[in-house]
Design a protein around this motif. Structure first.
Motif, PDB file in Angstrom:
ATOM      1  N   PHE A 173       0.862  -1.181   0.000  1.00  0.00           N
ATOM      2  CA  PHE A 173       0.000   0.000   0.000  1.00  0.00           C
ATOM      3  C   PHE A 173       0.895   1.226   0.000  1.00  0.00           C
ATOM      4  CE2 PHE A 173      -2.825   3.270   1.707  1.00  0.00           C
ATOM      5  CZ  PHE A 173      -4.023   2.980   1.077  1.00  0.00           C
ATOM      6  N   VAL A 174       0.392   2.332  -0.562  1.00  0.00           N
ATOM      7  CA  VAL A 174       1.146   3.588  -0.541  1.00  0.00           C
ATOM      8  C   VAL A 174       0.256   4.676   0.056  1.00  0.00           C
ATOM      9  CG1 VAL A 174       2.457   5.278  -1.861  1.00  0.00           C
ATOM     10  CG2 VAL A 174       2.406   2.890  -2.618  1.00  0.00           C
ATOM     11  N   ALA A 175       0.670   5.195   1.212  1.00  0.00           N
ATOM     12  CA  ALA A 175      -0.076   6.259   1.881  1.00  0.00           C
ATOM     13  C   ALA A 175       0.704   7.564   1.780  1.00  0.00           C
ATOM     14  CB  ALA A 175      -0.309   5.898   3.349  1.00  0.00           C
ATOM     15  N   ALA A 176       0.045   8.657   2.159  1.00  0.00           N
ATOM     16  CA  ALA A 176       0.707   9.960   2.237  1.00  0.00           C
ATOM     17  C   ALA A 176       0.446  10.517   3.626  1.00  0.00           C
ATOM     18  CB  ALA A 176       0.172  10.904   1.172  1.00  0.00           C
ATOM     19  N   ALA A 229      -0.425  14.751  12.897  1.00  0.00           N
ATOM     20  CA  ALA A 229       0.250  14.304  11.677  1.00  0.00           C
ATOM     21  C   ALA A 229       0.267  12.782  11.621  1.00  0.00           C
ATOM     22  CB  ALA A 229       1.686  14.843  11.637  1.00  0.00           C
ATOM     23  N   MET A 230      -0.288  12.226  10.537  1.00  0.00           N
ATOM     24  CA  MET A 230      -0.322  10.772  10.379  1.00  0.00           C
ATOM     25  C   MET A 230      -0.682  10.459   8.933  1.00  0.00           C
ATOM     26  SD  MET A 230       0.223   7.787  11.406  1.00  0.00           S
ATOM     27  CE  MET A 230       0.979   8.444  12.883  1.00  0.00           C
ATOM     28  N   ASP A 231      -0.594   9.192   8.559  1.00  0.00           N
ATOM     29  CA  ASP A 231      -0.897   8.756   7.193  1.00  0.00           C
ATOM     30  C   ASP A 231      -2.364   9.017   6.877  1.00  0.00           C
ATOM     31  OD1 ASP A 231       1.673   7.937   7.413  1.00  0.00           O
ATOM     32  OD2 ASP A 231       1.236   5.798   7.465  1.00  0.00           O
ATOM     33  N   ASP A 232      -2.617   9.538   5.676  1.00  0.00           N
ATOM     34  CA  ASP A 232      -3.958   9.996   5.324  1.00  0.00           C
ATOM     35  C   ASP A 232      -5.027   8.919   5.417  1.00  0.00           C
ATOM     36  OD1 ASP A 232      -2.929   8.627   3.140  1.00  0.00           O
ATOM     37  OD2 ASP A 232      -3.228  10.264   1.702  1.00  0.00           O
ATOM     38  N   VAL A 233      -4.690   7.692   5.026  1.00  0.00           N
ATOM     39  CA  VAL A 233      -5.695   6.635   5.068  1.00  0.00           C
ATOM     40  C   VAL A 233      -6.104   6.336   6.506  1.00  0.00           C
ATOM     41  CG1 VAL A 233      -3.945   4.798   5.062  1.00  0.00           C
ATOM     42  CG2 VAL A 233      -6.286   4.310   4.276  1.00  0.00           C
ATOM     43  N   LEU A 234      -5.180   6.450   7.451  1.00  0.00           N
ATOM     44  CA  LEU A 234      -5.513   6.239   8.853  1.00  0.00           C
ATOM     45  C   LEU A 234      -6.323   7.412   9.397  1.00  0.00           C
ATOM     46  CD1 LEU A 234      -2.126   4.742  10.118  1.00  0.00           C
ATOM     47  CD2 LEU A 234      -4.193   3.540   9.380  1.00  0.00           C
ATOM     48  N   LEU A 235      -6.018   8.625   8.925  1.00  0.00           N
ATOM     49  CA  LEU A 235      -6.805   9.787   9.325  1.00  0.00           C
ATOM     50  C   LEU A 235      -8.249   9.654   8.833  1.00  0.00           C
ATOM     51  CD1 LEU A 235      -4.292  12.731   8.648  1.00  0.00           C
ATOM     52  CD2 LEU A 235      -4.782  11.575  10.818  1.00  0.00           C
ATOM     53  N   ARG A 236      -8.408   9.205   7.599  1.00  0.00           N
ATOM     54  CA  ARG A 236      -9.755   9.015   7.052  1.00  0.00           C
ATOM     55  C   ARG A 236     -10.525   7.976   7.860  1.00  0.00           C
ATOM     56  NH1 ARG A 236     -10.479  10.305   1.009  1.00  0.00           N
ATOM     57  NH2 ARG A 236     -12.236   8.895   1.249  1.00  0.00           N
ATOM     58  N   SER A 237      -9.829   6.928   8.296  1.00  0.00           N
ATOM     59  CA  SER A 237     -10.472   5.880   9.096  1.00  0.00           C
ATOM     60  C   SER A 237     -10.911   6.430  10.446  1.00  0.00           C
ATOM     61  CB  SER A 237      -9.508   4.714   9.296  1.00  0.00           C
ATOM     62  OG  SER A 237      -9.164   4.118   8.068  1.00  0.00           O
ATOM     63  N   LEU A 238     -10.058   7.250  11.058  1.00  0.00           N
ATOM     64  CA  LEU A 238     -10.407   7.852  12.345  1.00  0.00           C
ATOM     65  C   LEU A 238     -11.626   8.754  12.215  1.00  0.00           C
ATOM     66  CD1 LEU A 238      -6.815   8.714  13.605  1.00  0.00           C
ATOM     67  CD2 LEU A 238      -8.404   7.136  14.723  1.00  0.00           C
ATOM     68  N   LEU A 239     -11.638   9.584  11.171  1.00  0.00           N
ATOM     69  CA  LEU A 239     -12.757  10.503  10.979  1.00  0.00           C
ATOM     70  C   LEU A 239     -14.040   9.752  10.623  1.00  0.00           C
ATOM     71  CD1 LEU A 239     -11.150  13.519   9.059  1.00  0.00           C
ATOM     72  CD2 LEU A 239     -11.744  13.345  11.486  1.00  0.00           C
ATOM     73  N   SER A 269      -5.077   4.341  -5.357  1.00  0.00           N
ATOM     74  CA  SER A 269      -4.246   5.442  -5.836  1.00  0.00           C
ATOM     75  C   SER A 269      -3.429   5.036  -7.059  1.00  0.00           C
ATOM     76  CB  SER A 269      -3.290   5.907  -4.733  1.00  0.00           C
ATOM     77  OG  SER A 269      -2.313   4.905  -4.469  1.00  0.00           O
ATOM     78  N   ALA A 270      -2.996   6.040  -7.804  1.00  0.00           N
ATOM     79  CA  ALA A 270      -2.139   5.779  -8.961  1.00  0.00           C
ATOM     80  C   ALA A 270      -0.820   5.162  -8.520  1.00  0.00           C
ATOM     81  CB  ALA A 270      -1.889   7.082  -9.717  1.00  0.00           C
ATOM     82  N   SER A 271      -0.336   5.566  -7.344  1.00  0.00           N
ATOM     83  CA  SER A 271       0.928   5.015  -6.832  1.00  0.00           C
ATOM     84  C   SER A 271       0.821   3.521  -6.591  1.00  0.00           C
ATOM     85  CB  SER A 271       1.323   5.726  -5.534  1.00  0.00           C
ATOM     86  OG  SER A 271       1.584   7.091  -5.757  1.00  0.00           O
ATOM     87  N   LEU A 272      -0.278   3.085  -5.973  1.00  0.00           N
ATOM     88  CA  LEU A 272      -0.451   1.648  -5.722  1.00  0.00           C
ATOM     89  C   LEU A 272      -0.656   0.892  -7.026  1.00  0.00           C
ATOM     90  CD1 LEU A 272      -0.641  -0.718  -3.830  1.00  0.00           C
ATOM     91  CD2 LEU A 272      -3.051  -0.147  -3.392  1.00  0.00           C
ATOM     92  N   ARG A 273      -1.358   1.479  -7.980  1.00  0.00           N
ATOM     93  CA  ARG A 273      -1.554   0.800  -9.260  1.00  0.00           C
ATOM     94  C   ARG A 273      -0.217   0.587  -9.972  1.00  0.00           C
ATOM     95  NH1 ARG A 273      -6.348  -0.626 -10.450  1.00  0.00           N
ATOM     96  NH2 ARG A 273      -8.187   0.439  -9.610  1.00  0.00           N
ATOM     97  N   LEU A 326      10.342   7.195  -5.366  1.00  0.00           N
ATOM     98  CA  LEU A 326      10.023   6.267  -6.442  1.00  0.00           C
ATOM     99  C   LEU A 326       8.518   6.019  -6.565  1.00  0.00           C
ATOM    100  CD1 LEU A 326      12.889   3.671  -5.908  1.00  0.00           C
ATOM    101  CD2 LEU A 326      12.814   5.592  -7.498  1.00  0.00           C
ATOM    102  N   TYR A 327       7.731   6.516  -5.588  1.00  0.00           N
ATOM    103  CA  TYR A 327       6.286   6.280  -5.590  1.00  0.00           C
ATOM    104  C   TYR A 327       5.503   7.522  -6.008  1.00  0.00           C
ATOM    105  CZ  TYR A 327       7.578   2.036  -3.118  1.00  0.00           C
ATOM    106  OH  TYR A 327       8.121   0.831  -2.775  1.00  0.00           O
TER     107      TYR A 327
END
Length: 300
Positions: free
Chosen positions: A125-128, A197-207, A280-284, A298-299
């Motif tokens: 997986f690739v998070a930001a 500050a944390m990875d966006d996918v985890l922030l979305r899960s929290l919200l 995401s395009a990065s994961l694809r 590289l991602y």
């Protein structure tokens, strides 16, 4: 003739399985103990967390289960026991490094520094990393946090980033570290920190699970890119090849698409929340060209 050939191939696989363990310290340990140990996170939705029955589930757990199935076939041990061990951001890498955990199935970023302690699979997986804050807070970038208390989670790449940018930009931030993501996010809700500050996918899960989610906003600006991977013991190329082979096969056959939809684009336990997060395009790009690279550039 065909039946004799098929039987010979079956016997070759059965004999090669246990023998192959001789070349892998991890497989040998698993075979001798009759147990494979998976490290899981308690609240890292939707990657690795507990359902209503206190059972570990999630995207990374599903991938790790595919690896367990491959280990059972390799060792010809269909009844191989799976031991599930909870880990935290602080304990996950030491437990892999000392051999307590065979597969770390959470939300761990592959970095060059961490690769000195453990080995990493192909990226899963690739998070930001981003900031979450109250909507009325005048925050647009990291520079707006100058002189402010900022939350993150202990032993994560986000806390490393905050310390680094705090020093290089002379921001004079007060960095507060929670033991886990829920505790860290709570610091913003309590007014003890202006942002988390944390990875966006985890922030979305929290919200997605927060009753006051409408009061918060996630920054548009990404702080870092985070390639997640499964952690395992270093210096065991045979075991790493097995793990990478399972993931590559999921990518090649397109099976990862169904796993992804299950956890990111469908209602998930225990509350039936749908994160509605397209791949995401990065994961694809990773799926098309599997890599275990740790360099975030590289991602992009």
């Amino acid at each position: 003739m065909r039946q004799r050939l098929l039987l010979a191939l079956v016997w070759a696989c059965l004999l090669a399985g246990p023998a192959a363990a001789q070349d892998s310290p991890v497989l040998r340990k698993i075979r001798d103990a009759g147990v494979i140990t998976l490290g899981y996170r308690i609240e890292s939705v939707p990657f690795s967390y507990l359902d209503q029955n206190r059972r570990p589930i999630g995207y990374t757990m599903d991938i790790c289960q595919r690896v367990v199935d491959a280990v059972r076939r390799r060792l010809a041990m269909p009844d191989l026991e799976v031991r599930l061990l909870p880990v935290s951001s602080a304990t996950r890498l030491p437990l892999v490094a000392n051999g307590t955990v065979d597969l770390e199935c959470g939300t761990t970023t592959n970095t060059a520094d961490r690769a000195k302690q453990v080995a990493f699979s192909i990226t899963t997986f690739v998070a930001a990393s981003r900031l979450v804050f109250k909507k009325d807070a005048p925050i647009h970038s990291i520079d707006d946090l100058r002189g402010q208390p900022v939350a993150t989670t202990l032993a994560t790449t986000s806390i490393e980033y905050l310390h680094r940018v705090n020093e290089s930009h002379h921001l004079n931030m007060q960095i507060l570290a929670g033991l886990d993501d829920v505790e860290s996010f709570r610091l913003v809700g309590q007014g003890r920190a202006v942002a988390y500050a944390m990875d966006d996918v985890l922030l979305r899960s929290l919200l997605a699970n927060a009753p006051d989610a409408a009061d918060y906003r996630i920054s548009d600006q990404a702080l870092t890119l985070e390639p997640y991977a499964i952690g395992m013991k270093r210096d065991d190329p045979v075991f790493k090849q097995l793990v990478d082979g399972v993931i590559t096969d999921l990518y090649r056959r397109g099976a990862i698409e169904a796993i992804y939809r299950k956890w990111f684009e469908s209602p998930i336990p225990p509350r039936g929340v749908n994160l509605k997060l397209p791949m995401s395009a990065s994961l694809r790009r990773v799926i098309a060209h599997p890599t275990d690279a740790s360099d975030p550039r590289l991602y992009r």
